[in-house]
Enzyme design. Structure first.
Site, mmCIF file in Angstrom:
data_model
loop_
_atom_site.group_PDB
_atom_site.id
_atom_site.type_symbol
_atom_site.label_atom_id
_atom_site.label_comp_id
_atom_site.label_asym_id
_atom_site.label_seq_id
_atom_site.Cartn_x
_atom_site.Cartn_y
_atom_site.Cartn_z
ATOM 1 N N CYS A 137 0.747 -1.158 0.191
ATOM 2 C CA CYS A 137 0.077 0.110 -0.098
ATOM 3 C C CYS A 137 0.765 1.277 -0.032
ATOM 4 O O CYS A 137 1.232 1.747 1.113
ATOM 5 C CB CYS A 137 -0.961 0.105 1.089
ATOM 6 S SG CYS A 137 -2.272 1.153 1.074
ATOM 7 N N CYS A 140 -0.532 3.959 2.163
ATOM 8 C CA CYS A 140 -0.329 3.859 3.524
ATOM 9 C C CYS A 140 1.004 4.169 3.884
ATOM 10 O O CYS A 140 1.341 4.783 5.028
ATOM 11 C CB CYS A 140 -0.583 2.508 3.820
ATOM 12 S SG CYS A 140 -1.977 1.743 3.305
ATOM 13 N N ASP A 141 2.145 3.571 3.117
ATOM 14 C CA ASP A 141 3.478 3.741 3.678
ATOM 15 C C ASP A 141 4.540 4.535 2.976
ATOM 16 O O ASP A 141 5.741 4.719 3.120
ATOM 17 C CB ASP A 141 4.100 2.284 3.666
ATOM 18 C CG ASP A 141 3.032 1.625 4.506
ATOM 19 O OD1 ASP A 141 2.559 1.887 5.429
ATOM 20 O OD2 ASP A 141 2.888 0.124 4.261
#
Length: 311
Positions: A137, A140-141
């Site tokens: 992701c 997300c990261d």
């Protein structure tokens, strides 16, 4: 099926969607029973730090966040249990769900929150460094690798979107395409190819993600020449798709061609009255913890209204 436990509201799955549904259903006095499934906490348990969920100003580790969600649902009175739904019988109401291939539960309302699983390449180094620079992701990261070199593998629209997202944060994005062409829509391909800090490697596959405790480089193999290149990177993103965990409901509940459960627009309602779906099992667009939690809230409210009509 002689020994059947009867419950008012059954929730299958325990990510942000399932736990939020349990919090709301408990507060509405629906006495929900939640079965956690194979991976209690869902995909967030394989992420490291979560910085984009509101209310955690200093960020929080994904597994800890799911423990917080679970404890909050329990405090509200949700009955949270270990166990995996293995079979369903939706032929008549109350609906019946089998747990761990042995015990049957009959429920007036069922909330499906079984999530989705990221597809992985299946190489040893990818799993070993998962959460230590390997991620499925970018949204997300990606932030953790600001101004650093990263790589992404994938050839569809999602991979292009994530590569473009990373290009705004990272110094360089190395994008691996297995064939000599992308599957992505023309407009997404054009955007990627016009972005100066995205370097596309055609006919290329991941030979190995390198690094002992965290990612430090990538070994890329050309599928035509077998020639190998080593590129120094700090993160490796896998964007080859997600698979909704919806197999249990095939043939019973309407799904799209990828297996995502279809809900009536603006609701969590499926084509079966009294069966609701929330989180990543029905959302292929956003796939964020906060949107999953929001849809879990919707499912509990929809279930509450539905159950009100039965009384």
């Amino acid at each position: 099926m002689s020994d059947i436990e009867k419950v008012h509201c059954l929730i299958i799955g325990s990510g942000p969607a399932g736990y939020t549904a349990a919090i709301y259903a408990s507060r509405a006095n629906l006495k929900p029973v939640l079965y956690q499934g194979l991976q209690p906490g869902g995909q967030l348990t394989i992420t490291t730090e979560v910085e984009n969920y509101p209310g955690y100003p200093n960020g929080i580790m994904g597994p800890q966040m799911m423990v917080d969600f679970e404890q909050q649902a329990q405090r509200m009175g949700a009955d949270i249990r270990w166990g995996l739904a293995t079979k369903v019988d939706f032929s008549e109401r109350p609906y019946k769900v089998q747990i761990d291939e042995e015990k049957w539960i009959a429920a007036d309302a069922v909330i499906i929150a079984t999530g989705a699983s990221a597809k992985w390449l299946g190489i040893e180094s990818e799993q070993r460094l998962n959460g230590h620079g390997v991620s499925a992701c970018a949204v997300c990261d990606g932030f953790f690798f600001k101004n650093q070199e990263v790589a992404i593998v994938g050839a569809g629209d999602t991979a292009c979107e994530e590569a473009l997202y990373l290009s705004k944060l990272c110094s360089n994005v190395h994008m691996l395409i297995r064939k000599g062409e992308m599957r992505a829509s023309k407009v997404m391909q054009d955007r990627v190819l016009k972005t100066p800090n995205i370097k596309v490697y055609w006919n290329s596959e991941t030979a190995e993600v390198m690094g002992e405790h965290k990612v430090d480089s990538l070994r890329i193999r050309n599928t035509k020449t077998n020639e190998e290149t080593i590129v120094p990177i700090k993160a490796f993103f896998v964007a080859i798709g997600h698979e909704p965990n919806s197999g249990l409901f095939k043939g019973l509940i309407d799904m799209d061609d990828q297996g995502y459960i279809m809900t009536k627009p603006g609701t969590s309602k499926t084509n079966m009255e009294g069966v609701f779906a929330c989180g990543d099992v029905q959302d292929k667009n956003y796939r964020q913890a906060v949107t999953a939690a929001g849809s879990g809230c919707m499912a509990a409210l929809d279930a509450e209204r539905y159950l009100g009509t039965l009384e």
